[in-house]
Motif scaffolding. Structure first.
Motif, PDB file in Angstrom:
ATOM      1  N   LYS A 151       0.550  62.505 -36.707  1.00 29.24           N
ATOM      2  CA  LYS A 151       1.677  62.696 -37.620  1.00 29.24           C
ATOM      3  C   LYS A 151       1.208  62.747 -39.066  1.00 29.24           C
ATOM      4  O   LYS A 151       1.764  63.478 -39.894  1.00 29.24           O
ATOM      5  CB  LYS A 151       2.708  61.592 -37.423  1.00 29.24           C
ATOM      6  N   ASP A 184      -0.028  66.114 -39.643  1.00 30.50           N
ATOM      7  CA  ASP A 184       1.128  67.004 -39.753  1.00 30.50           C
ATOM      8  C   ASP A 184       1.686  67.001 -41.177  1.00 30.50           C
ATOM      9  O   ASP A 184       1.990  68.051 -41.748  1.00 30.50           O
ATOM     10  CB  ASP A 184       2.195  66.556 -38.757  1.00 30.50           C
ATOM     11  N   HIS A 214      -0.877  68.868 -43.605  1.00 26.10           N
ATOM     12  CA  HIS A 214      -1.448  70.159 -43.217  1.00 26.10           C
ATOM     13  C   HIS A 214      -1.302  71.234 -44.299  1.00 26.10           C
ATOM     14  O   HIS A 214      -0.228  71.435 -44.856  1.00 26.10           O
ATOM     15  CB  HIS A 214      -0.813  70.671 -41.930  1.00 26.10           C
ATOM     16  N   TYR A 219      -5.441  68.022 -33.824  1.00 24.83           N
ATOM     17  CA  TYR A 219      -4.988  68.732 -35.025  1.00 24.83           C
ATOM     18  C   TYR A 219      -5.699  70.081 -35.172  1.00 24.83           C
ATOM     19  O   TYR A 219      -5.048  71.117 -35.378  1.00 24.83           O
ATOM     20  CB  TYR A 219      -5.251  67.870 -36.257  1.00 24.83           C
ATOM     21  N   THR A 248      -4.075  74.025 -34.874  1.00 20.01           N
ATOM     22  CA  THR A 248      -3.962  74.806 -36.108  1.00 20.01           C
ATOM     23  C   THR A 248      -5.095  75.803 -36.302  1.00 20.01           C
ATOM     24  O   THR A 248      -5.057  76.601 -37.236  1.00 20.01           O
ATOM     25  CB  THR A 248      -3.895  73.872 -37.337  1.00 20.01           C
ATOM     26  N   GLN A 297       2.556  74.106 -36.849  1.00 21.80           N
ATOM     27  CA  GLN A 297       3.196  72.937 -36.235  1.00 21.80           C
ATOM     28  C   GLN A 297       2.143  72.075 -35.561  1.00 21.80           C
ATOM     29  O   GLN A 297       1.446  72.511 -34.651  1.00 21.80           O
ATOM     30  CB  GLN A 297       4.258  73.375 -35.224  1.00 21.80           C
ATOM     31  N   VAL A 298       2.027  70.851 -36.022  1.00 17.38           N
ATOM     32  CA  VAL A 298       1.016  69.926 -35.516  1.00 17.38           C
ATOM     33  C   VAL A 298       1.606  68.991 -34.464  1.00 17.38           C
ATOM     34  O   VAL A 298       1.003  68.745 -33.425  1.00 17.38           O
ATOM     35  CB  VAL A 298       0.400  69.118 -36.673  1.00 17.38           C
TER      36      VAL A 298
END
Length: 278
Positions: A87, A90, A93, A118, A122, A145-146
């Protein structure tokens, strides 16, 4: 070990993997025999087939990729921390952040796992590739979107606690198969079939000699009573390698790895059943 009835359901894999078998699962092809004892997978990748199976068997999962195995082990042992760190990725990022994370390797296992997930989510097409120095070098992709709606690290952790996870060569894993066990084997493809653009990369990590060594290890496993499903390139070299060892099924699919859509087209793979029939 978790009780089977608590986790006897499939789950979406949390990794995307070039060459993964999500597409095959949607085709309705019977991958596993109706009955088997332990499930064994020596080339784990995203584990799409494993996570699609009823989780009421002992299992052995393995791969030679130490970062990948460290990721699974961390999710298994401390999923909450991995999720918390993911998170954070996220929230941060960006293009600069991606390359910053890519350039650094943490030492704590949960941080290694969160970094791995991650980058997997990505980077370009979920590809895992390293340079000659062993450094991950895939450029950033288009996905941002992670944290995904399909994430269920708690259930994944419960599932992974039901068996054993190893970082080791495929032959050592296959040698563990005994009578009644099922081996799902999805090695790197090392022959040029249709428009496979990663033959040179795969050849560095999995040579033709490895293909032969793999076939021989599987033949020995079948002689011990194991049941095997192999996926591989639909190429005459592979057909020759397995022609008298099992039942071969060719299956077409769309290629999604090429850099631009105009270079993507139809390709084909072969499924080889050894020691069992549908």
């Amino acid at each position: 070990m978790q009780l089977a009835e608590e986790i006897n359901c499939n789950i979406d894999p949390f990794l995307k993997w070039a060459g993964g078998k999500r597409w095959l699962l949607k085709r309705g092809v019977q991958i596993a025999p109706d009955n088997y004892l332990s499930y064994i997978e020596p080339f784990l990748g995203s584990g799409a087939v494993f996570f699609s199976m009823p989780q009421d068997h002992d299992f052995i999962l393995a791969d030679v990729n130490s970062e990948l195995i460290d990721c699974y082990r961390a999710v298994c042992s401390n999923w909450r921390k991995v999720q918390e760190l993911l998170k954070e990725h996220d929230d941060k990022h960006s293009k600069d952040y991606y390359y910053y994370v890519r350039s650094r390797m943490p030492e704590i296992k949960e941080e290694i796992a969160a970094r791995f997930i991650y980058l997997n989510r990505t980077c370009w097409n979920g590809l895992y590739r390293v340079n000659l120095a062993g450094k991950f070098n895939v450029p950033i992709g288009t996905k941002t979107q992670v944290v995904l709606d399909t994430d269920d690290f708690e259930k994944t952790s419960k599932i992974l606690k039901g068996g054993k996870i190893f970082c080791q060569d495929f032959e050592k894993t296959i040698n563990k198969a005994e009578s009644g066990d099922f081996l799902f084997v999805d090695p790197p493809y090392t022959v040029k079939h249709n428009l496979n653009g990663f033959i040179k990369y795969n050849e560095k990590i999995f040579t033709w000699d490895d293909q032969v060594r793999l076939r021989d290890a599987l033949v020995r496993a079948v002689s011990r009573g194991a049941q095997v499903t192999v996926t591989n390139a639909n190429h005459e070299c592979i057909h020759d390698l397995y022609s008298d060892k099992g039942f071969l099924i060719s299956i077409d699919r769309s290629s999604v790895i090429a850099g631009s859509s105009r270079h993507r087209g139809k390709t084909s793979e072969v499924i080889i059943r050894m020691g069992w029939k549908a």
